[in-house]
Write an enzyme that holds these catalytic residues in place. Structure first.
Site, PDB file in Angstrom:
ATOM      1  N   SER A  61       0.791  -1.240   0.000  1.00  0.00           N
ATOM      2  CA  SER A  61       0.000   0.000   0.000  1.00  0.00           C
ATOM      3  C   SER A  61       0.818   1.283   0.000  1.00  0.00           C
ATOM      4  O   SER A  61       0.248   2.354  -0.242  1.00  0.00           O
ATOM      5  CB  SER A  61      -0.933   0.023   1.211  1.00  0.00           C
ATOM      6  OG  SER A  61      -2.075  -0.725   0.942  1.00  0.00           O
ATOM      7  N   VAL A 259       1.156  -3.763   3.769  1.00  0.00           N
ATOM      8  CA  VAL A 259       1.106  -5.060   4.450  1.00  0.00           C
ATOM      9  C   VAL A 259       2.358  -5.911   4.217  1.00  0.00           C
ATOM     10  O   VAL A 259       2.503  -6.976   4.808  1.00  0.00           O
ATOM     11  CB  VAL A 259      -0.158  -5.887   4.093  1.00  0.00           C
ATOM     12  CG1 VAL A 259      -1.408  -5.240   4.646  1.00  0.00           C
ATOM     13  CG2 VAL A 259      -0.270  -6.132   2.599  1.00  0.00           C
TER      14      VAL A 259
HETATM   15  N1  GLN Z   1      -1.881  -5.505  -2.242  1.00  0.00           N
HETATM   16  C1  GLN Z   1      -2.561  -5.321  -0.985  1.00  0.00           C
HETATM   17  C2  GLN Z   1      -4.063  -5.456  -1.194  1.00  0.00           C
HETATM   18  O1  GLN Z   1      -4.535  -4.977  -2.176  1.00  0.00           O
HETATM   19  C3  GLN Z   1      -2.205  -3.980  -0.430  1.00  0.00           C
HETATM   20  C4  GLN Z   1      -2.883  -3.720   0.880  1.00  0.00           C
HETATM   21  C5  GLN Z   1      -2.042  -3.055   1.904  1.00  0.00           C
HETATM   22  O2  GLN Z   1      -0.814  -2.970   1.856  1.00  0.00           O
HETATM   23  N2  GLN Z   1      -2.709  -2.616   2.928  1.00  0.00           N
HETATM   24  O3  GLN Z   1      -4.768  -6.027  -0.417  1.00  0.00           O
END
Ligand code: GLN
Length: 305
Positions: A61, A259
């Site tokens: 994200s 994440v």
């Molecule tokens: N690629 C992750 C998703 O779309 C990114 C989410 C995150 O880092 N919070 O769920």
């Protein structure tokens, strides 16, 4: 400075025992939960790093900040904000709820998945490959690292497990917030999340925002001052998902988490900070990473308020 960073790392290492490495994207669970690193790039281009600062992980994200900047550079701002809002959602980053319950059905902001899928769809290019290339090149330019690329194992894993994002994207198309081929937009979104970086890259990107869009090494403008302000403001109000208010009170620095365990922070006119610690709390923020930023903010008086 290195001594302070080492103290910050040592004091907060205990927090790597808490939380969980993300596993809803299967490939992410291969991260080592006790890895921890913090890097600062300051306005004079000094670089300070301790711990696992050369360990590669996916940006996840944190990419939402950079893609927002691109969307704002590629489009009229009124157009961008007719498709995505400016308010914190107070909901988890992957929530679909307000796409139904909001009056306008517009995603609340570009730092949550629904809003980020919209900003990704606004990236310009003559073809899909051109959009991908432009995106990667912008990340490389901001991080000053031509070796930045996509981790294809994570990308495939995201694509395979991304049905919640898929559901949101189709809803967004149905309600007129994205145009064109939904699978292509999702593909670009999964790719941007799977870009592989390290804590040093994050610190350099954070410094570009801290300098209001000027590359401190060569004086070149990488984005307008107003775009850099908007990105930092969204980081402050929405960057840590539904923990953004608490982070603003306790740390007081614009920051964006992912994440993969990364956090990018930007202290206006002073420094960019990159943090890595893959064990996350329930809201998806690195537990030890947040603790280190809180500690560092107190020690160096970084709170912008
Ligand atoms: N690629 C992750 C998703 O779309 C990114 C989410 C995150 O880092 N919070 O769920």
């Amino acid at each position: 400075m290195e001594k302070i960073l080492k103290e910050v790392l040592d004091t907060n290492r205990k927090y790597t025992n808490y939380g969980q490495v993300a596993s809803y994207i299967p490939e992410l669970k291969n991260a080592r939960r006790d890895d921890l690193g913090i890097c600062i790039v300051d306005k004079d281009n000094n670089i300070y790093k301790v711990g696992n600062c050369n360990t590669k992980f996916t940006i996840q994200s944190v990419s939402k900040t950079i893609v927002l900047a691109m969307a704002l550079m590629d489009n009229e701002w009124t157009h961008v904000f007719s498709k995505v809002g400016m308010e914190p959602s107070g909901d988890p980053f992957n929530s679909i709820m307000k796409l139904e319950t909001n009056d306008t059905k517009k995603p609340c902001n570009p730092m949550i998945n629904a809003g980020a899928i919209v900003t990704t769809s606004l990236i310009k290019g003559s073809s899909f490959a051109d959009k991908e290339e432009r995106m990667l090149n912008f990340f490389r330019r901001l991080a000053k690292n031509d070796n930045i690329g996509i981790n294809y194992d994570v990308y495939k894993s995201e694509k395979m497990s991304g049905d919640r994002n898929r559901a949101m994207a189709y809803l967004l198309k149905n309600d007129g917030f994205i145009q064109g081929n939904v699978e292509e937009v999702l593909d670009l979104y999964f790719k941007q999340c799977s870009i592989e970086i390290d804590a040093v890259d994050l610190a350099r990107i954070g410094m570009n925002l801290a300098s209001y869009g000027i590359d401190i090494e060569n004086g070149e403008r990488v984005m307008s001052e107003r775009v850099s302000r908007m990105v930092k403001t969204f980081m402050m109000t929405c960057g840590m998902y539904d923990a953004s208010g608490e982070f603003a009170i306790k740390v007081g620095i614009p920051a964006k988490s992912g994440v993969g365990g990364g956090i990018m922070a930007s202290v206006p006119n002073r420094m960019g900070i990159g943090v890595y610690g893959p064990a996350l709390d329930k809201k998806g923020n690195s537990i030890a990473g947040v603790k280190m930023l809180e500690d560092l903010s107190h020690r160096l008086n970084l709170n912008i308020f």
